[in-house]
Design a protein around this motif. Sequence first.
Motif: not given
Length: 289
Positions: A255-258, A153-156
């Motif tokens: 999810t991470g960045q979407l 998550r920290d890396a998206g």
Amino acid sequence: MLYLIGLGLGDAKDITVKGLEVVRRCSRVYLEAYTSILTVGKEALEEYYERELVLADRDMVEQEAGEILRGADEEDVAFLVVGDPFGATTHSDLLLRAVHAGIPYRVIHNASIMNAVGCCGLQLYNFGETVSIVFWTDSWRPESFYDKIKRNRDAGMHTLCLLDIKVKEQSMDNLMRGRKVYEPPRYMTVAQAATQLLEIISNRRHRGDDLALTEETVCVGLSRVGADDQLIRAGTLRELESCDLGGPLHSLVVTGQLHPLEVDMLRLFASTTNGLHSLKMTDSSTYVS
């Protein structure tokens, strides 16, 4: 020759044509029976493959590999794996044992959850490290999978979570008494995985940690990917805790960045009309939750 053959994800017909041709000419055919399952049983596979299958449980593969490899330097032996042959490290070990014994090998690949997860609309190159979520017990409640999710998550990046399978497991009492009595199979559901993650979030919040995700993080639950009755549900982690996706096998994606296209795809599978309400746009091409 030792053949490691992937069976795909759905039923007997998901084997490749090449794989089926090899199975039908092998002297012995083993079916690995502990890292995953198909939606059909051994008998259905035997009927379609027109071959008798020997079930290979964890003990056989990890402790009696010599029996699987017996005679493979002079005849063809097949080792069948649900998904792709390299979806579990155990199968790399079997390959290495064959090499050390001077046995030639060939791998016939197939679809696995590692690439089929793209059916939920998330782009495969946006996934980080895959993690396994294990069943907790009263005395063993590891949280290491949460820390890996945090790094992603920290890396998206998105995180594919493979959910625990308990097949041919012994209770501690039977294990200590040396009794070959096994517990009924158990397969972790998306709801169970969500419950464990929510408890970790609560624990970390109580400790004052920076949270990797919250109850409102958008996640995706998948079940029986590749089967005719596969299900996909997108929603917040809290919503997925009460989501019934039916029988096994289940997987969870955090999810991470979407990208906007990913968001449009997830809306097709939203668990409620406002299931993606927690998404926030950080710029013209990125959503986060």
